[in-house]
Design a protein around this motif. Structure first.
Motif, PDB file in Angstrom:
ATOM      1  N   GLU A  89     -17.143  -1.048 -60.165  1.00 48.67           N
ATOM      2  CA  GLU A  89     -18.079   0.058 -59.891  1.00 48.67           C
ATOM      3  C   GLU A  89     -18.262   0.159 -61.775  1.00 48.67           C
ATOM      4  O   GLU A  89     -18.629   1.581 -61.286  1.00 48.67           O
ATOM      5  CB  GLU A  89     -17.259   0.827 -59.455  1.00 48.67           C
ATOM      6  CG  GLU A  89     -15.641   1.822 -60.245  1.00 48.67           C
ATOM      7  CD  GLU A  89     -14.753   0.971 -60.093  1.00 48.67           C
ATOM      8  OE1 GLU A  89     -14.611   0.185 -59.821  1.00 48.67           O
ATOM      9  OE2 GLU A  89     -13.220   1.438 -60.172  1.00 48.67           O
ATOM     10  N   ASP A 110     -13.832  -7.441 -61.690  1.00 53.34           N
ATOM     11  CA  ASP A 110     -12.475  -7.397 -60.702  1.00 53.34           C
ATOM     12  C   ASP A 110     -12.418  -8.992 -60.412  1.00 53.34           C
ATOM     13  O   ASP A 110     -12.546  -9.134 -58.854  1.00 53.34           O
ATOM     14  CB  ASP A 110     -12.916  -6.449 -58.917  1.00 53.34           C
ATOM     15  CG  ASP A 110     -12.798  -5.719 -59.444  1.00 53.34           C
ATOM     16  OD1 ASP A 110     -11.691  -4.831 -60.498  1.00 53.34           O
ATOM     17  OD2 ASP A 110     -13.417  -3.593 -58.854  1.00 53.34           O
ATOM     18  N   ASP A 116      -7.222  -5.571 -57.470  1.00 55.49           N
ATOM     19  CA  ASP A 116      -7.007  -5.113 -58.763  1.00 55.49           C
ATOM     20  C   ASP A 116      -5.989  -6.320 -59.154  1.00 55.49           C
ATOM     21  O   ASP A 116      -4.616  -7.030 -59.011  1.00 55.49           O
ATOM     22  CB  ASP A 116      -4.942  -4.277 -58.634  1.00 55.49           C
ATOM     23  CG  ASP A 116      -5.624  -2.875 -57.723  1.00 55.49           C
ATOM     24  OD1 ASP A 116      -7.223  -2.729 -58.259  1.00 55.49           O
ATOM     25  OD2 ASP A 116      -5.007  -2.846 -57.141  1.00 55.49           O
ATOM     26  N   GLY A 140      -7.205  -1.090 -61.556  1.00 54.17           N
ATOM     27  CA  GLY A 140      -6.436  -2.191 -61.209  1.00 54.17           C
ATOM     28  C   GLY A 140      -5.075  -2.657 -61.414  1.00 54.17           C
ATOM     29  O   GLY A 140      -5.346  -4.005 -61.036  1.00 54.17           O
ATOM     30  N   SER A 177     -11.192  -1.560 -66.133  1.00 59.48           N
ATOM     31  CA  SER A 177     -10.988  -2.205 -64.556  1.00 59.48           C
ATOM     32  C   SER A 177     -12.179  -2.477 -63.029  1.00 59.48           C
ATOM     33  O   SER A 177     -11.086  -1.256 -63.166  1.00 59.48           O
ATOM     34  CB  SER A 177      -9.922  -3.490 -64.444  1.00 59.48           C
ATOM     35  OG  SER A 177      -8.961  -2.450 -63.765  1.00 59.48           O
ATOM     36  N   GLY A 178     -12.971  -2.622 -63.121  1.00 61.76           N
ATOM     37  CA  GLY A 178     -13.514  -2.341 -61.840  1.00 61.76           C
ATOM     38  C   GLY A 178     -14.750  -2.818 -61.805  1.00 61.76           C
ATOM     39  O   GLY A 178     -15.317  -2.563 -62.958  1.00 61.76           O
TER      40      GLY A 178
HETATM   41 MG    MG Z   1      -9.888  -0.828 -59.272  1.00 59.51          MG
END
Ligand code: MG
Ligand code: AMP
Length: 408
Positions: A194, A234, A266, A259, A191-192
């Motif tokens: 980026e 996210d 998160d 996350g 998760s993220g």
């Molecule tokens: Mg993150």
């Protein structure tokens, strides 16, 4: 803060070993045995020859010890798979092949090399007589009935991951079906915002998702199957969509990285809490202090930290034991050895798992660190073959002191 042991025990207490299924032997490589297996008969099944040669009465070969050869009359020919019908009397021999049943009366086999019969071509018939120039002792070259194992002996214990040689032994004992535990399925998500896939071009602020590759391989190394859910953005919607996929697929465990911390984005944490429950723990360890554990729609969930080394260590310390328990395996996937530190190691008092290279020389195992121990520095993990465990409360390990090391 929880200790590593407390956190692991708490997690493990929520998992029960899955049920067993019975599979044909051909499908059992690397599967975990669900019951002890006992032999239904003795092995070897019958006295048989370990050589191609001549079955004899050992006492008939005694004169050969003194240098004179002994001539015996050959009264039978016993290929492998046949049942001998003769009983050898004094002065008699039977040609016998490796694995063939030794006839009554005989108690030894003279290898063909130690006789005057030198025809080795397939199809050669047995000679009328045979000369032996060597003394054989009773029992020589005979594999006696029941010397390997006896009826009722437990040959394999439950919890064992079946190796190729185990399958061979099961087959020797005529065991065509084996009770094994089900293969576990683990849904994996990163998760993220980026994160981008490994094959997508990088752009400013982005990094490749590396955790899902390392974690998927770790899951497989524990004998489980991976359901790759991909990367959750996210947002609540993205996280929810991936978790729902895991539920549809009825996996045994949902594993995520990142996350679940206290960051403003998160959302994994929030979505799981809204549809199940989530405990977020700070574990007294380094790397990998934050650890989440809970359930989403009834499916168990473990949230590892996002930093690549933390995720890896978290897997080894918490997730591998869970997969072992769920899958019915005996604990202890990775061996631990005592090693001598080649350098002084400073620690902050948390239980630390440090990347190191262990060497075994002249009976001594020693270890040195593989580089800086930042939790994002995956290279130092790649260069390591072990994780040194610096116990909680220890601030300094002097040169020469021993610590435990998990061999990777
Ligand atoms: Mg993150
Ligand atoms: P987070 O837990 O989301 O705060 O992430 C902690 C750190 O781990 C950040 O530097 C993230 O960019 C990094 N990270 C999170 N997920 C991954 C991943 N799948 N692959 C590589 N790095 C990651």
């Amino acid at each position: 803060m929880l200790s590593v042991t407390e956190a692991r025990e708490r997690i493990l207490s929520h998992f029960q070993t899955t049920a067993a299924e019975t599979l044909p032997l051909v499908d059992c490589a690397n599967r975990v045995l669900a019951r002890d297996i006992a032999a239904a008969y003795d092995l070897p099944l019958f006295n048989n020859s370990s050589m191609d040669g001549f079955a004899i009465r050992a006492e008939d070969s005694v004169p050969a010890a003194a240098g004179s050869s002994v001539t015996l009359s050959v009264v039978a020919d016993i290929p492998a798979g046949s049942v001998p019908t003769v009983t050898l009397a004094k002065g008699q021999a039977a040609r016998i092949m490796t694995g063939a049943q030794v006839p009554a009366g005989a108690d030894a086999v003279v290898p063909v090399e130690d006789t005057d019969f030198h025809s080795r071509e397939a199809g050669t018939t047995a000679p009328q007589t045979i000369s032996i120039a060597k003394n054989v002792k009773p029992g020589e070259n005979v594999r006696l009935h029941g010397t390997d194992l006896k009826t009722g002996d437990v040959i394999l214990h439950k919890g064992r991951k079946l190796k190729p040689q185990d399958l061979g032994l099961l087959a020797m004992l005529g065991i065509a079906e084996v009770p094994v535990h089900r293969i576990l399925r683990v849904a994996l998500l990163s998760s993220g915002d980026e994160l981008i896939p490994v094959d997508a071009p990088l752009s400013a602020g982005k990094i490749h998702d590396s955790n899902s590759y390392a974690l998927a391989a770790l899951i497989e190394s524990a004998g489980a199957q991976v359901l790759r859910l991909g990367v959750a953005r996210d947002t609540r919607a993205s996280v929810t969509a991936l978790l729902e996929k895991a539920i549809t697929e009825k996996v045994d465990l949902i594993l995520s990285s990142a996350g679940v911390s206290v960051g403003a984005f998160d959302f994994v944490k929030e979505v799981i809490e809204a549809n199940g429950k989530l405990d977020f723990w700070k574990v007294n360890m380094r790397p990998g202090k934050p650890l989440a554990f809970g359930e989403y729609q009834g499916c168990k969930f473990i949230g590892l930290p996002g930093n690549p080394v933390s995720a890896f260590v978290g897997f080894e310390i918490f997730v591998r034991p869970v997969l072992e328990k769920l899958g019915g395996q005996l604990p202890g996937g990775r061996p631990t050895v005592r090693v001598r530190c080649e350098e002084q190691i400073d620690s902050d008092g948390r239980e630390s798992y440090l990347r190191a290279r262990v060497r075994h020389e002249n009976g001594i195992s020693s270890a040195s660190l593989t580089g800086h121990q930042g939790s994002g520095n995956l290279l130092s993990l790649v260069q390591a073959n072990a994780l040194l465990i610096i116990p909680a409360g220890v601030k300094c390990v002097p040169v020469g002191q021993e610590v435990d090391a998990i061999l990777l």
